[in-house]
Design an enzyme around this catalytic site. Sequence first.
Site, PDB file in Angstrom:
ATOM      1  N   ALA A 271      31.484  28.796  41.731  1.00  0.00           N
ATOM      2  CA  ALA A 271      32.921  28.907  41.512  1.00  0.00           C
ATOM      3  C   ALA A 271      33.471  29.978  42.440  1.00  0.00           C
ATOM      4  CB  ALA A 271      33.210  29.285  40.062  1.00  0.00           C
TER       5      ALA A 271
ATOM      6  N   HIS B 282      32.683  35.564  34.701  1.00  0.00           N
ATOM      7  CA  HIS B 282      32.446  36.223  35.987  1.00  0.00           C
ATOM      8  C   HIS B 282      33.681  36.107  36.884  1.00  0.00           C
ATOM      9  CE1 HIS B 282      29.812  37.418  39.443  1.00  0.00           C
ATOM     10  NE2 HIS B 282      30.687  36.687  40.123  1.00  0.00           N
ATOM     11  N   GLU B 283      34.193  34.896  37.035  1.00  0.00           N
ATOM     12  CA  GLU B 283      35.347  34.730  37.934  1.00  0.00           C
ATOM     13  C   GLU B 283      36.566  35.441  37.369  1.00  0.00           C
ATOM     14  OE1 GLU B 283      34.281  33.744  40.632  1.00  0.00           O
ATOM     15  OE2 GLU B 283      32.479  32.692  39.955  1.00  0.00           O
TER      16      GLU B 283
ATOM     17  N   GLU C  73      36.220  32.268  50.924  1.00  0.00           N
ATOM     18  CA  GLU C  73      35.206  33.301  51.086  1.00  0.00           C
ATOM     19  C   GLU C  73      33.964  32.664  51.734  1.00  0.00           C
ATOM     20  OE1 GLU C  73      34.061  35.331  47.502  1.00  0.00           O
ATOM     21  OE2 GLU C  73      32.862  36.773  48.604  1.00  0.00           O
TER      22      GLU C  73
HETATM   23  N1  B3K Z   1      32.671  34.991  45.369  1.00  0.00           N
HETATM   24  C1  B3K Z   1      32.207  33.647  45.222  1.00  0.00           C
HETATM   25  C2  B3K Z   1      31.092  33.283  46.149  1.00  0.00           C
HETATM   26  C3  B3K Z   1      31.514  32.962  47.519  1.00  0.00           C
HETATM   27  C4  B3K Z   1      30.358  32.450  48.345  1.00  0.00           C
HETATM   28  C5  B3K Z   1      30.715  32.302  49.762  1.00  0.00           C
HETATM   29  N2  B3K Z   1      29.626  31.743  50.515  1.00  0.00           N
HETATM   30  C6  B3K Z   1      31.815  33.336  43.822  1.00  0.00           C
HETATM   31  C7  B3K Z   1      31.445  34.492  42.978  1.00  0.00           C
HETATM   32  O1  B3K Z   1      30.524  35.212  43.243  1.00  0.00           O
HETATM   33  O2  B3K Z   1      32.113  34.716  42.019  1.00  0.00           O
HETATM   34 ZN    ZN Z   2      31.194  36.819  42.037  1.00  0.00          ZN
END
Ligand code: B3K
Ligand code: ZN
Length: 866
Positions: free
Chosen positions: A273, A308-309, A132
Site C-alpha cells: 500500500a 501503518h499507512e 514513491e
Molecule cells: N511507503 C510505501 C512503500 C513504497 C515503496 C516504493 N518502492 C508503503 C509503506 O511503507 O507504507
Molecule cells: Zn511505510
Amino acid sequence: MAGDSSHPSDGAGATIRRTDYRPPDYLIDAVDLDVRVDTDTAVTAHLTIRRSDTAATDAPLVLDARDLALDEVAIDDEAVAAQRIAHHAGGFTVHDVPERFRLTTRCTIRPEANTALEGFYASGPMYCTQCEAHGFSRITPFIDRPDVLSRFRVRLSADRERFPVLLANGDCVEQGEDGDGRHYAVWADPFAKPCYLFAMVAGDLARVHDRHTTGSGREIALEFYVDHGNEHLVGHAMSALKQAMRWDEDTFGLHYDLDTYMVVAARAFNMGAMENKGLNIFNAAYVLASPETATDATFEAISAVIAHEYFHNYTGNRVTCRDWFQLSLKEGLTVYRDQRFSEDLLGADVQRIEQVRGLRAMQFPEDAGPTAHPVRPDAYKEVNNFYTATVYEKGAEIVRMLRTRIGEAAFRAGLRRYLEVHDGSAATIEDFVAALAEAAGVDLEPFMRWYAQAGTPRLQLSREWDAAAGVTAITLRQWTPPTPGQPDKQALPVPLRMELLDGEGRAMALPEHPARVGDDLLMMTDETLRIEVPGDAPVLPVCPLAFSAPVILEGDYSALDLQRIAVQSHDAFARWDAIQQMHARAHAGLMRDDASALEPLLATMQRIAAAPPGDDALCAHLLAPPRAAWLWEQYPVVDPARFTAAMREQKAAIGRALCGPFTVWAQRNPIAEGQAGARALANTALEYLALLEPDAILALARRRVDGTNMTLTMGALLALSQTRSSEFALASSAFYQHWREHPLVLDRWFAVRAGAAHTSPEQIRELLAHEDFDWRNPNRVRAVAATFARENLAHFHTEAGYALYAGILERLDGSNPQLAARMCRPLLGFARLADPWSTMQRERVRDLRARVRSVDVCEMLDAALA
Ligand code: B3K
Ligand code: ZN
C-alpha cells in the site's frame, strides 16, 4: 519539441552516496497540475520555483523526467528554446534561469503502456499512481526528491462514463462538466508535501463510506473506493481504520488533519500500500476480506497495513525524510507504531512471536547474505531496492530498543517533540534520536551504530556455577560478523531484558549491577557484560525477554535447560524461542542421521500439548514448525536435498509423537469469529498429521476444503498440498472451480499449487501459461514464482528450478524491474549452498546478469556476484 528522457538501460546506474547529500538548489513552492486523463494523458504543470538561499546564483535548474514525451517548456510564459534544454539520462537541465519564476511544462504519458507500475499506470480499467520513490517524475518533470515540499492543486478531467471517479490528495474544491462527455474535478491539498506523496486516481469505482469523529471533535469522512461488486468486502478494513485513528489519538495524541480520508483498492500494485496524503492507494489484497474469502492471517495483515499507512500521516507525511537514506526514519518508526497497535488490539505475546518469526525468516537472511546493508544505507543505485526487511523491520526493532531504553513516557514525549519541531519539513534519523534523547535525558548517540552497522549481532551467553561461593556468574559477549563492505564491527548498545529462574522455576530478581537500568533490564554497552547472582542452586538466565534486542543468542544451554525455559519461563516469547532452538538442534541431528536428537523436542512438545496454555493462538505458535528460511540460517552451508528431507522427517516424527492431541484439535471445526486461535491450532495439527497420510485425516482435510471459512479451507488445502494423496488434486480443482471468478482467492490457489511438495518446474511452467495467469498483476506473479522459490525447496533447488526462475526474472526485468528486483533474493544465496547447487545457481545468475538491463535487477545480481 520532442524529448524522451528515460532511464539508462544497460544496468549501469550511478551510485548515490549518503554523504554526498546537498540541499536542493531550487525549491518548488506551488504545483498546479492539469491532467487530461485519456489513453494518451496530457499533463500540464505550472511550478512556482525559487532559488534556495544556499544555491549559487548561476545554479542551473535540473529537472527529473522519465518515460514521458516532453512537448513544451516555458519560463514565465515564454517558451524555452530547444537548444537551451540539455537532456540527460533521467531528466534535463536549463541554464540561466531567474531567481523566481513560473515554469510550465507540457508532456504526454501513456498509462496503459506503463508496465513498471510506477508513475501513472493502468490497474485493470482504472488508472492510478505510485510515486514513491521516483514515480512523480514519470508523470511530469520535477525536482523529484523528498526534501522539496510543495502545495499541490490538481485539475483532473476525463470521460465521464469511463472514469466517473476522479480523485487526488486533499479536498475536492470544484467539479463540473467539461463538454464532450467529459467532466472534471479540482483537488487542493492544504499541506505542503514532497512529490512522492502525490496521488491521483481515475476509474469506475464503488464508494463505501463511513465517518470518524476525532477526540478533538473533528468530523472525518472515510471513503473506500473498490471495484463494483466488492463493497461487501470492505467492512474489516473500515473498522481497522477507525480503530487505528482512535489508537493514535489515545496513544500519541495524534489526530487526523484533513476532512476526508480516502483508500483506493488497486488490482495491480507492486507492494502492499502507499500512504499518499489523504488518498492511500492499496493493493486490493490488503483491503478486501470476509471470513469466506480471507484467512485470519490476512485479516491481521489488513489491520496492520491500514494502520501503518494511516500512521504515516504523521510519521512520514507531516514530517518526511530529508533524503532516501533516511527511509527508516519513516518506515522503521511507522512499522514500530503499527506493531504496537496490533499488540494492543490482538495481544502482545502472540504478536511479538509473530514479529520475530517474520524478522528471522526475512531480515536475518538478508543481514547474513550478499545484499546485507545498514538500516541507514550508505549508498545505492536504485533506491527501490532498499525498501527491505532491514530498513523496515530491523528499523522497527531499533525504535523498539530506544523505547525499551527510555520508557514509555519519555518515548511519547520525545516522539511528540520530534513531530512538533519538524512539522512540515524533511528530517533525518539524528533529528528523531535527538528528540528522544532530549525527552529522556539519556545519551542515545551509541544507538546510531545500530543504524550504521549491518549484520545481526551474536550474543554468547555462558554460565559458571561456583558451588562453594553459591554464585552463578553469567557472562555475555557480543560480536557481529563481517558483512559486505564492513569487515570490522563495533560493540552495540544492547537492551537486554532478562529473567532468572531458580532451581524450582521461580523468577528471581536481577541483582544490583551498574548495567541494570530497570527491574528486568540490563544495558549492555561493551563487548562483554558479567553479572553474578547469588543463590543456593545454579540460576537459569532467560533472555532477551520479548526479544528486547534483534540479536542471535548463542546460549550454553543443555537440552534440559531449553526444556525448562519452554515450560517454566513467564515470557511467552522465551518459551516459544526455546522450542525453536530445540527444533534447530533436532534438525541438525537429522542432517547427521542422528534421530535421537529429536527426543528432547518431542518430549517438550508432548508436555506442552498435555498442559496447553489457555490461549490457543499461543499454543499453536509453541507447537508450530519453524520457518524453513530461519532453519536454513542455522547452517554455514546447506545441502538443500538433505535439508528438506530432514524437515519432512522431523515434522512426521512430531505428528506421530503428538498424534493424540493433534487429532483432537484437527477435528474441531471452529468457525466462529472469535475462534482464530482455535483455527490456528487446528491447522497446525492438520499440517503435521497430513504428512503421515492416514485416510481419515486426508478425508477430513478434503471435506474441509469445501467449507465456508477460508482459514480452515486453506489450512486443509495446504496440508494436502504436502502429501502424495490424490485428494490434493481433487480438492484443488474443486477450489479452483469455486473461486475462479474471485482474483484474490485465485491468487491463493496459484500459490498453493506452486508451493505444493510435488509440483515440478514443468508444472510451474503450466501455471505460468494458465489462462488465468497475468504477468501484469504482481500478486499473481508472486503467487506462482515467489511461492515456488520459497515453499517448494525440493524442486526450486534443481537445475530446472533455477533455470525457470531466472527466466521469470528476465521476463520481468523488461516489464516491471521493481518487481523483478524484489524477487531476486532466492537466486542470490549460492555462496552458502553446497555443490553442485552452488555452482549451478551461480552460473545461472551469471548468465542472467548478461541478459538483464534494469538498474534494479543488475544492482541485486551484482551484489551477489561481487
Ligand atoms: N511507503 C510505501 C512503500 C513504497 C515503496 C516504493 N518502492 C508503503 C509503506 O511503507 O507504507
Ligand atoms: Zn511505510
